[in-house]
Design a protein around this motif. Structure first.
Motif, short mmCIF file in Angstrom:
data_model
loop_
_atom_site.label_atom_id
_atom_site.label_comp_id
_atom_site.label_asym_id
_atom_site.label_seq_id
_atom_site.Cartn_x
_atom_site.Cartn_y
_atom_site.Cartn_z
N ARG D 27 0.87 -1.19 0.00
CA ARG D 27 0.00 0.00 0.00
C ARG D 27 0.91 1.23 0.00
O ARG D 27 1.77 1.36 0.87
CB ARG D 27 -0.84 0.05 1.28
CG ARG D 27 -1.89 -1.01 1.41
CD ARG D 27 -2.65 -0.85 2.74
NE ARG D 27 -3.30 -2.11 3.11
CZ ARG D 27 -4.45 -2.52 2.59
NH1 ARG D 27 -5.07 -1.78 1.68
NH2 ARG D 27 -4.98 -3.68 2.96
N GLN D 31 0.17 3.43 -5.19
CA GLN D 31 -0.35 2.09 -5.49
C GLN D 31 -1.56 1.81 -4.59
O GLN D 31 -1.41 1.59 -3.39
CB GLN D 31 0.76 1.06 -5.28
CG GLN D 31 0.36 -0.35 -5.66
CD GLN D 31 1.55 -1.31 -5.76
OE1 GLN D 31 2.29 -1.31 -6.73
NE2 GLN D 31 1.72 -2.12 -4.74
N THR D 32 -2.72 1.80 -5.18
CA THR D 32 -3.95 1.61 -4.42
C THR D 32 -4.45 0.18 -4.59
O THR D 32 -4.54 -0.33 -5.71
CB THR D 32 -5.04 2.57 -4.94
OG1 THR D 32 -4.49 3.89 -4.95
CG2 THR D 32 -6.28 2.52 -4.06
N ASN D 281 4.85 3.09 -8.93
CA ASN D 281 4.09 3.36 -7.71
C ASN D 281 4.32 4.77 -7.21
O ASN D 281 4.44 5.01 -6.01
CB ASN D 281 4.48 2.36 -6.60
CG ASN D 281 4.32 0.93 -7.05
OD1 ASN D 281 4.95 0.06 -6.52
ND2 ASN D 281 3.45 0.70 -8.03
#
Lengths: 283, 283, 283, 283
Positions: D27, D31-32, D281
């Motif tokens: 996480r 970056q979801t 990311n």
């Protein structure tokens, strides 16, 4: 003691290739070859090389691309072994060593004795008798290194084995040699056929020069010391490979056998032969 | 070409000690010793050993504790060198190598050619001519390794030097040998006296077996190749140490000199001799 | 116990250079800094860095070419030490380890525990109590490795020391850490000031995580364990160098001192404190 | 860009065993995790660990002897990637580095940058632009190291790979990291899921800290750089193993997949994106 030995090597050859094959029993005063046959299929002219450097009998052959090569060797050999009372054995000081023994004091590819001298003195330096010192080395290796098939490769050396603590017969031999040389005891690599080795394979162990002769030691304890038929000696495996192959190939397997032809074989090991040392192929 | 060579080694000896000293010029068809003197102070009986294994002349001596030992050697040597047009040189395939050359294909203590084969093929495998391949190796070493006095020690090997990129003449030689052997080119260590080496010292370089003869290469570019007087050959420095000392001692210094006795010395280097190869001590 | 510590580092700087200096006593619940001074000559702006990764206090400074740099630090520190009855200590299984302790199970630059696991199990695997296991490790190192000043360098690692058997405090610490981790015991590097260290210098030893706390061990036996003032912890010396210098420089010497300010110092060592463990800078 | 990632690990457990499993997508701001499921069969209580040391999400579980363990993970992840014009990127000098970046300058278990500095300066020191320097490193690795499945093991390090010239993605990453750090460029290990990797597997590459951000590099050229979903960062593989297993077990296989959920995927590689750098990311 007479032994019937045999070996067979099979290769698929993918490029023009030269092979050096070192599977013949050595001819020496202590080892008589009563009969032997060497076959190559398909038929290829071979050549026997003798080196002034080491005791061995290399066969050289040149093979074309696409060959399915089968090499077989069979011999009946009378291998003498000399049993000696170890209490009579003394270290030979460097000043009294024969010139041909001196190279076996120096480090070699797989036996980096120069890197192990502090360790060797700490572990074994306190033992005054040279024969007992070498026995202590092989006992230490037996107790501290695990014999694990396939755990090492052709680049593994004594310097690796002293730390990784796993190996096969070749690694046990290299470590024994390196520790001896680190203590100024000449030591050399030995390859041969071995009676009662299980599973059957070529075997490697080592010889240390004590009391003016080369005595045999095997830290693996996998076979009796009087069941060995010598193929070659060398500084280490770099000098005495079973096969050195210059070209591209696939190995299709190796079979090895060693049978005693006399009924009265009494196994000799360091464990069952207190105070006794043994020189193989000696008279 | 005649050279006057000299060397002097001084040691303080702290325990009963045996020394193997390897500083004599080699006797060979291509190298004639016109006169030589070898002195030990205090006087000690010495013994000259000749090994069947390697070309060298070891002197062995035994010294008592407390000795202040001084070893000196002086000689006038006529060292031939043979200049060859490299365009006529071809690789000797393994199948045609003399049995005594074959051991120089295998890895040794300081030349782990078995670990360098992928690297050697990637860097030099595309060069088809064998002589140019070895020249490319020595040029690569010259350009990629820094010559730094004192940067390495007696345990440093080609495997270290290929990564650490610093060393002295011994390390340059070991790396050259290892890369040659990795490409199936026989190569051996060379120690000797070297004219115009600055500062004066014993020198090490290497020979590669090309076109049926041993040709000399020196990746350090520190001295002319026709100014070398050979002491010994060996697989690597383990076979050809200037001094192997078994005992406790302090070194009190080494002095070395090499003087040309003819006026017409024309230095030969790979840089100034396009298309020309050189074999030292050859006729 | 109160200690007065001091250190001084001098450098000649030959290029624009950044230094990371790690000589401050750590601030922690078990270690109170009563007073401290940090001086740079000539005056240069400095910056204190705190890393979330490790316990330390890095000072960063940027220095111009040609500077004669003098760095000095002086502090009075109250360093607590907690004595524990080792019979109450149990291993913490991996499943119960705090997340921040887990990284200290893994190998690091100078502590290649992954290469030492067979050796560690063979030598120490039979000892069931975790505290006694670590004591056996430090005893083994003390008995089998020679402390020789200058014998190693900044590249020397536990993998080297296990075979070469010589080193300095840093090497003793790395080997202890590597052997602990090989046995799944978290271990970390410790640098600090040490009372009664002779000759005075920065000291390195290690902490093992046992019974839920970090206990201190010192295989060199050179100083009492309750005379340590902590500078930093890290995985190994790569995390806790006294000085990391990015640029060209010459070192002009280091001086270090550590004085006890209380009269009642009773040295604690593993040898004189049977059944007692000690955590430094702990409350 | 949305990706559907999945992985499955199966083990036969032969002793009470603790596993640390590191296969969850990280996480982070860039970056979801849109959805994710993590399953263990048989059901075992698990625990998620977050380390302050590194970016990762370790799952810890304890398993009884005799368990046939099946671990599966599935997630939909929106992974941002930021494309940057490399001409705007500059090296961050040590003096300006964030304290949390500094540890990535130092050597680690598999990235012995301290041993590679001479080599790195000789090969890449002449390139002034830092981004081009790192690109030259990855190009050099791509051209000089062979990607050979199964050629290396968990002990192989950058120091081995620089000479042996064979390896897998992990070895390519370690060598890239080591060469960057040797040139004072912070670099860290990256593991993740990779779109279009063939055969599908977990992937490893590395990030270098340039112009104030972590940029991604992959010397294997096996997958597009904008198809990466990050699992973890660390100093090297010692910090970011997929699985660290404390106990005896047999692996029954790993399956991994990574599918792009958008239609408009345009692969980004260093080869097709001249002058463009990429941060994974990142936003």
């Amino acid at each position: 003691m007479k032994f019937e030995i045999a070996s067979e090597l099979a290769y698929e050859i993918h490029s023009p290739t030269t092979l050096l094959i070192n599977i013949h029993a050595l001819r020496s005063p202590g080892q008589t070859i009563i009969e032997e046959t060497f076959n190559i299929e398909p038929y290829i002219r071979i050549e026997e090389l003798t080196s002034i450097h080491y005791e061995n009998r290399f066969i050289r052959l040149e093979v074309e691309e696409g060959t399915n090569l089968n090499i077989s060797y069979k011999a009946i050999v009378d291998a003498s072994h000399k049993i000696i009372d170890q209490r009579e054995l003394e270290a030979v000081p460097v000043v009294a060593l024969d010139g041909n023994v001196i190279p076996f004091l120096f480090p070699s590819r797989y036996c980096q004795s120069d890197k192990l001298s502090t360790l060797a003195y700490k572990e074994f330096g306190h033992i005054s008798n040279v024969y007992e010192k070498v026995l202590a080395i092989v006992d230490w290796i037996y107790e501290n290194v695990d014999y694990v098939s396939g755990s090492t490769n052709s680049q593994t050396s004594a310097y690796d084995t002293i730390t990784e603590r796993t190996g096969v017969c070749r690694d046990f031999a290299h470590l024994g040699i390196a520790l001896c040389r680190a203590l100024t005891i000449p030591a050399r690599y030995f390859t041969g056929y071995s009676y009662k080795l299980n599973p059957p394979d070529f075997h490697a162990c080592f010889e240390a020069y004590i009391g003016g002769q080369w005595l045999i030691f095997d830290a693996t304890r996998l076979a009796p010391l009087n069941g060995l038929v010598k193929i070659a000696n060398g500084r280490d495996a770099a000098d005495a490979s079973i096969a050195s192959i210059f070209g591209r190939y696939t190995s299709n397997g190796i079979t090895v056998s060693c049978r005693a032809l006399d009924d009265n074989f009494v196994p000799f090991t360091h464990e069952n032969a207190y105070h006794k040392a043994i020189a193989v192929n000696a008279i």
